[in-house]
Design a protein around this motif. Structure first.
Motif, PDB file in Angstrom:
ATOM      1  N   LEU A  11      21.879 -25.943  -2.143  1.00 54.16           N
ATOM      2  CA  LEU A  11      22.479 -26.546  -3.331  1.00 54.16           C
ATOM      3  C   LEU A  11      21.409 -26.810  -4.387  1.00 54.16           C
ATOM      4  CD1 LEU A  11      24.937 -27.771  -4.758  1.00 54.16           C
ATOM      5  CD2 LEU A  11      24.400 -29.925  -3.610  1.00 54.16           C
ATOM      6  N   LEU A  12      20.263 -27.338  -3.983  1.00 58.30           N
ATOM      7  CA  LEU A  12      19.175 -27.601  -4.918  1.00 58.30           C
ATOM      8  C   LEU A  12      18.654 -26.308  -5.527  1.00 58.30           C
ATOM      9  CD1 LEU A  12      17.201 -30.391  -3.056  1.00 58.30           C
ATOM     10  CD2 LEU A  12      18.621 -30.636  -5.100  1.00 58.30           C
ATOM     11  N   LEU A  13      18.582 -25.258  -4.722  1.00 55.24           N
ATOM     12  CA  LEU A  13      18.116 -23.965  -5.227  1.00 55.24           C
ATOM     13  C   LEU A  13      19.083 -23.429  -6.271  1.00 55.24           C
ATOM     14  CD1 LEU A  13      16.082 -21.682  -5.088  1.00 55.24           C
ATOM     15  CD2 LEU A  13      17.416 -20.701  -3.235  1.00 55.24           C
ATOM     16  N   VAL A  14      20.371 -23.517  -5.995  1.00 57.35           N
ATOM     17  CA  VAL A  14      21.373 -23.062  -6.953  1.00 57.35           C
ATOM     18  C   VAL A  14      21.324 -23.924  -8.206  1.00 57.35           C
ATOM     19  CG1 VAL A  14      23.856 -22.858  -7.373  1.00 57.35           C
ATOM     20  CG2 VAL A  14      22.880 -22.023  -5.233  1.00 57.35           C
ATOM     21  N   ALA A  15      21.196 -25.228  -8.052  1.00 60.10           N
ATOM     22  CA  ALA A  15      21.131 -26.124  -9.206  1.00 60.10           C
ATOM     23  C   ALA A  15      19.922 -25.803 -10.057  1.00 60.10           C
ATOM     24  CB  ALA A  15      21.088 -27.584  -8.748  1.00 60.10           C
ATOM     25  N   GLY A  16      18.825 -25.413  -9.428  1.00 60.10           N
ATOM     26  CA  GLY A  16      17.607 -25.070 -10.153  1.00 60.10           C
ATOM     27  C   GLY A  16      17.767 -23.814 -10.987  1.00 60.10           C
ATOM     28  N   CYS A  17      18.745 -22.990 -10.677  1.00 58.67           N
ATOM     29  CA  CYS A  17      18.954 -21.751 -11.413  1.00 58.67           C
ATOM     30  C   CYS A  17      20.060 -21.891 -12.452  1.00 58.67           C
ATOM     31  CB  CYS A  17      19.320 -20.626 -10.443  1.00 58.67           C
ATOM     32  SG  CYS A  17      18.009 -20.259  -9.282  1.00 58.67           S
ATOM     33  N   ALA A  94      10.241 -18.156  -6.775  1.00 58.10           N
ATOM     34  CA  ALA A  94       9.570 -18.825  -5.658  1.00 58.10           C
ATOM     35  C   ALA A  94       8.806 -17.830  -4.792  1.00 58.10           C
ATOM     36  CB  ALA A  94      10.584 -19.606  -4.826  1.00 58.10           C
ATOM     37  N   ALA A  95       9.327 -16.616  -4.653  1.00 57.45           N
ATOM     38  CA  ALA A  95       8.666 -15.605  -3.823  1.00 57.45           C
ATOM     39  C   ALA A  95       7.304 -15.206  -4.393  1.00 57.45           C
ATOM     40  CB  ALA A  95       9.557 -14.369  -3.685  1.00 57.45           C
ATOM     41  N   SER A  96       7.112 -15.372  -5.698  1.00 56.32           N
ATOM     42  CA  SER A  96       5.841 -14.994  -6.316  1.00 56.32           C
ATOM     43  C   SER A  96       4.811 -16.123  -6.260  1.00 56.32           C
ATOM     44  CB  SER A  96       6.058 -14.565  -7.769  1.00 56.32           C
ATOM     45  OG  SER A  96       6.375 -15.695  -8.567  1.00 56.32           O
ATOM     46  N   ARG A  97       5.221 -17.283  -5.754  1.00 50.73           N
ATOM     47  CA  ARG A  97       4.293 -18.418  -5.672  1.00 50.73           C
ATOM     48  C   ARG A  97       4.504 -19.191  -4.368  1.00 50.73           C
ATOM     49  NH1 ARG A  97       7.562 -22.788  -7.442  1.00 50.73           N
ATOM     50  NH2 ARG A  97       9.259 -22.040  -8.737  1.00 50.73           N
TER      51      ARG A  97
END
Length: 188
Positions: A11-17, A94-97
């Motif tokens: 949910l936090l990941l989706v909210a971040g996008c 996130a995959a790049s860092r």
């Protein structure tokens, strides 16, 4: 990770996008051009000045001091051109860092000093309340304090930052390791 924590993390990941998030959720962005006050912008001693600001905030919460990491600074600098192409704030993938947290700021070119740029993140402490992340904001929206919580995250030990200048805008990018803002962990 249990099912509830995994669901909350998703949910936090989706909210971040979500593009409807307020501007401060992706860094303090200046939406109006700031007039030049006639004084030249001073970006000298970037490392020392930004480290001092971060460590002042950390000291106030009992977190240990950060040390400067030139690798994180290089990673931050490498993201500047992408932000300039976008012309707005958006966190790097996130995959790049992996293992790195990220704070972003954007404002009128040559109009802000380093401290003014990063103070926007520190000012989020006015909405901060200690607790388990993400339940750490008086507003009820964790993103309103997420830059501040990354700055003071006790498990973070290194920081590296860069300023990218691009025509109308300056971008401040800071990277942190290990990253903070981990669901279920106590802040500060």
């Amino acid at each position: 990770m249990n099912r509830a924590a995994a669901a909350l993390a998703a949910l936090l990941l989706v909210a971040g996008c979500n593009s409807s998030r307020p501007p401060w959720a992706d860094g303090r962005m200046v939406t109006e051009e700031r007039r030049d006050d006639g004084e030249a912008q001073d970006l000298s001693r970037l490392e020392t000045r930004l480290l001092a600001l971060h460590n002042r905030e950390r000291r106030a919460t009992g977190a240990g001091p950060l040390v400067w990491d030139s690798g994180l600074a290089a990673a931050a600098a490498s993201y500047g051109p992408a932000l300039a192409r976008l012309g707005k704030l958006a966190h790097s993938p996130a995959a790049s860092r992996r293992g790195q947290g990220e704070n972003l700021w954007m404002g009128t070119s040559d109009a802000y000093e380093l401290e003014e740029m990063a103070e926007g993140w520190a000012a989020e402490k006015s909405l901060f309340r200690p607790g388990l992340f993400p339940s750490v904001s008086r507003s009820g929206n964790w993103s309103d304090v997420a830059h501040y919580t990354q700055m003071i995250w006790k498990g973070t030990s290194r920081v590296g930052c860069a300023v990218h200048k691009s025509g109308k805008w300056d971008y401040l990018i800071c990277r942190y390791s290990p990253h903070g803002n981990i669901v279920g962990q106590r802040v500060p």
